[in-house]
Design a protein around this motif. Sequence first.
Motif, PDB file in Angstrom:
ATOM      1  N   GLN A  18      -8.831 -10.240  -1.875  1.00 35.88           N
ATOM      2  CA  GLN A  18      -7.451 -10.584  -1.536  1.00 35.88           C
ATOM      3  C   GLN A  18      -6.552 -10.437  -2.755  1.00 35.88           C
ATOM      4  O   GLN A  18      -5.399 -10.009  -2.645  1.00 35.88           O
ATOM      5  CB  GLN A  18      -7.379 -12.007  -0.987  1.00 35.88           C
ATOM      6  N   GLU A  19      -7.071 -10.792  -3.927  1.00 33.55           N
ATOM      7  CA  GLU A  19      -6.280 -10.676  -5.153  1.00 33.55           C
ATOM      8  C   GLU A  19      -5.948  -9.214  -5.454  1.00 33.55           C
ATOM      9  O   GLU A  19      -4.839  -8.907  -5.910  1.00 33.55           O
ATOM     10  CB  GLU A  19      -7.040 -11.300  -6.328  1.00 33.55           C
ATOM     11  N   ASP A  20      -6.902  -8.329  -5.180  1.00 35.10           N
ATOM     12  CA  ASP A  20      -6.651  -6.898  -5.384  1.00 35.10           C
ATOM     13  C   ASP A  20      -5.545  -6.411  -4.454  1.00 35.10           C
ATOM     14  O   ASP A  20      -4.619  -5.696  -4.867  1.00 35.10           O
ATOM     15  CB  ASP A  20      -7.922  -6.086  -5.126  1.00 35.10           C
ATOM     16  N   HIS A  21      -5.657  -6.786  -3.184  1.00 37.68           N
ATOM     17  CA  HIS A  21      -4.628  -6.386  -2.217  1.00 37.68           C
ATOM     18  C   HIS A  21      -3.265  -6.958  -2.610  1.00 37.68           C
ATOM     19  O   HIS A  21      -2.240  -6.265  -2.499  1.00 37.68           O
ATOM     20  CB  HIS A  21      -5.007  -6.873  -0.816  1.00 37.68           C
ATOM     21  N   ALA A  22      -3.257  -8.202  -3.051  1.00 42.18           N
ATOM     22  CA  ALA A  22      -1.990  -8.839  -3.421  1.00 42.18           C
ATOM     23  C   ALA A  22      -1.324  -8.093  -4.574  1.00 42.18           C
ATOM     24  O   ALA A  22      -0.102  -7.889  -4.577  1.00 42.18           O
ATOM     25  CB  ALA A  22      -2.235 -10.302  -3.799  1.00 42.18           C
ATOM     26  N   ALA A  23      -2.131  -7.679  -5.554  1.00 42.84           N
ATOM     27  CA  ALA A  23      -1.570  -6.937  -6.689  1.00 42.84           C
ATOM     28  C   ALA A  23      -0.944  -5.630  -6.220  1.00 42.84           C
ATOM     29  O   ALA A  23       0.133  -5.230  -6.687  1.00 42.84           O
ATOM     30  CB  ALA A  23      -2.661  -6.673  -7.721  1.00 42.84           C
ATOM     31  N   LEU A  24      -1.608  -4.949  -5.291  1.00 44.92           N
ATOM     32  CA  LEU A  24      -1.075  -3.691  -4.765  1.00 44.92           C
ATOM     33  C   LEU A  24       0.176  -3.924  -3.924  1.00 44.92           C
ATOM     34  O   LEU A  24       1.147  -3.145  -3.996  1.00 44.92           O
ATOM     35  CB  LEU A  24      -2.149  -2.984  -3.931  1.00 44.92           C
ATOM     36  N   LEU A  25       0.174  -4.975  -3.136  1.00 46.68           N
ATOM     37  CA  LEU A  25       1.358  -5.292  -2.331  1.00 46.68           C
ATOM     38  C   LEU A  25       2.570  -5.535  -3.226  1.00 46.68           C
ATOM     39  O   LEU A  25       3.667  -5.027  -2.964  1.00 46.68           O
ATOM     40  CB  LEU A  25       1.088  -6.528  -1.470  1.00 46.68           C
ATOM     41  N   LEU A  26       2.385  -6.325  -4.280  1.00 47.61           N
ATOM     42  CA  LEU A  26       3.491  -6.624  -5.187  1.00 47.61           C
ATOM     43  C   LEU A  26       3.961  -5.361  -5.910  1.00 47.61           C
ATOM     44  O   LEU A  26       5.158  -5.187  -6.157  1.00 47.61           O
ATOM     45  CB  LEU A  26       3.063  -7.683  -6.197  1.00 47.61           C
ATOM     46  N   LEU A  27       3.015  -4.477  -6.211  1.00 49.23           N
ATOM     47  CA  LEU A  27       3.386  -3.204  -6.839  1.00 49.23           C
ATOM     48  C   LEU A  27       4.257  -2.375  -5.907  1.00 49.23           C
ATOM     49  O   LEU A  27       5.307  -1.863  -6.315  1.00 49.23           O
ATOM     50  CB  LEU A  27       2.125  -2.432  -7.211  1.00 49.23           C
ATOM     51  N   HIS A  28       3.831  -2.247  -4.645  1.00 46.45           N
ATOM     52  CA  HIS A  28       4.616  -1.459  -3.686  1.00 46.45           C
ATOM     53  C   HIS A  28       5.979  -2.105  -3.438  1.00 46.45           C
ATOM     54  O   HIS A  28       6.976  -1.401  -3.262  1.00 46.45           O
ATOM     55  CB  HIS A  28       3.849  -1.322  -2.373  1.00 46.45           C
ATOM     56  N   GLY A  29       6.001  -3.438  -3.436  1.00 46.27           N
ATOM     57  CA  GLY A  29       7.277  -4.117  -3.273  1.00 46.27           C
ATOM     58  C   GLY A  29       8.211  -3.849  -4.443  1.00 46.27           C
ATOM     59  O   GLY A  29       9.404  -3.571  -4.256  1.00 46.27           O
ATOM     60  N   SER A  30       7.670  -3.901  -5.652  1.00 49.06           N
ATOM     61  CA  SER A  30       8.497  -3.674  -6.837  1.00 49.06           C
ATOM     62  C   SER A  30       9.003  -2.245  -6.907  1.00 49.06           C
ATOM     63  O   SER A  30      10.035  -1.971  -7.523  1.00 49.06           O
ATOM     64  CB  SER A  30       7.692  -3.998  -8.106  1.00 49.06           C
ATOM     65  N   ARG A  31       8.277  -1.332  -6.269  1.00 49.83           N
ATOM     66  CA  ARG A  31       8.685   0.064  -6.252  1.00 49.83           C
ATOM     67  C   ARG A  31       9.498   0.421  -5.014  1.00 49.83           C
ATOM     68  O   ARG A  31       9.799   1.607  -4.789  1.00 49.83           O
ATOM     69  CB  ARG A  31       7.437   0.968  -6.316  1.00 49.83           C
ATOM     70  N   ALA A  32       9.835  -0.604  -4.224  1.00 49.77           N
ATOM     71  CA  ALA A  32      10.633  -0.385  -3.010  1.00 49.77           C
ATOM     72  C   ALA A  32      10.025   0.696  -2.138  1.00 49.77           C
ATOM     73  O   ALA A  32      10.689   1.661  -1.748  1.00 49.77           O
ATOM     74  CB  ALA A  32      12.077  -0.046  -3.368  1.00 49.77           C
ATOM     75  N   SER A  33       8.732   0.527  -1.849  1.00 53.60           N
ATOM     76  CA  SER A  33       7.993   1.511  -1.044  1.00 53.60           C
ATOM     77  C   SER A  33       7.512   0.859   0.247  1.00 53.60           C
ATOM     78  O   SER A  33       6.355   0.444   0.347  1.00 53.60           O
ATOM     79  CB  SER A  33       6.800   2.056  -1.834  1.00 53.60           C
ATOM     80  N   PRO A  34       8.392   0.726   1.246  1.00 51.74           N
ATOM     81  CA  PRO A  34       8.006   0.033   2.473  1.00 51.74           C
ATOM     82  C   PRO A  34       6.838   0.670   3.209  1.00 51.74           C
ATOM     83  O   PRO A  34       6.014  -0.025   3.797  1.00 51.74           O
ATOM     84  CB  PRO A  34       9.280   0.057   3.320  1.00 51.74           C
ATOM     85  N   ARG A  35       6.761   2.003   3.184  1.00 49.18           N
ATOM     86  CA  ARG A  35       5.659   2.668   3.890  1.00 49.18           C
ATOM     87  C   ARG A  35       4.319   2.311   3.257  1.00 49.18           C
ATOM     88  O   ARG A  35       3.364   1.961   3.955  1.00 49.18           O
ATOM     89  CB  ARG A  35       5.861   4.177   3.878  1.00 49.18           C
ATOM     90  N   GLN A  36       4.242   2.390   1.930  1.00 47.57           N
ATOM     91  CA  GLN A  36       3.002   2.045   1.253  1.00 47.57           C
ATOM     92  C   GLN A  36       2.692   0.557   1.393  1.00 47.57           C
ATOM     93  O   GLN A  36       1.526   0.160   1.517  1.00 47.57           O
ATOM     94  CB  GLN A  36       3.088   2.427  -0.229  1.00 47.57           C
TER      95      GLN A  36
END
Length: 235
Positions: free
Chosen positions: A130-148
């Motif tokens: 879950q921590e791995d997924h959370a890190a990726l989610l926050l990365l995509h959010g910070s990059r404004a990448s809704p699709r990813q």
Amino acid sequence: QALPAAEACEAAQATLANMRAEGLPLNVDAVSRAISLCGCELPVAESLFESLVAAGNDSEGAYSCLLRAQLGSGDLDRALVTFRRMLQRGIAPRGRNASPVLHALCAAGRQVDAMRFSGRLVRHGLVLSQEDHAALLLLHGSRASPRQLRRQLDRLLREHSTPGAETAAAIEAAVAAVGGSAAATRVAVGHDGRCPCCGGGLQLLTLPEEQREQVRSVLLSRAHQRLGSRGSPPL
């Protein structure tokens, strides 16, 4: 009391030197420990690791220690080379050697590299935490990448159907970062299965796997359409 980093490294090297002087065989655990303690002096840590390689004792634990030393020194690219070397050696990725690298990629904002790295982990059969997924989610959010972000959220829920509190907070933060805060409202369903917002009731569905996937696809599609009609980025 813990020794300062430089002194701890010197003490570890002295211990190994004493072992060699006494004619003791190479102890993989002792060398791996020394690698960890010498993270402040990366050339020393890498030299210790190469001594294990020369003896054919480059274990998964030794790679994990070297990766942490390299990441601790801020040398992410060197850590990536080490990780590839580990895979070429036939050593499978595990959470303790893969997660630190993935999190470092996310923290550095290297979105493409993080996606490729996580994809490689999945291909090697590693289930992301879950921590791995959370890190990726926050990365995509910070990059404004809704699709990813949507795709990553989909993978998270496939592997962890009940996210923990920290993961839920990461989901909310990531969604809000791309401008979809209206879709990030958390709802606590009552013991009676009723939603406090709409009053709807939850019912348990028992369906074959194929039908569950079909229902899931339809629900996701409708949710994306509804979000789009409200003017929010589709998530």
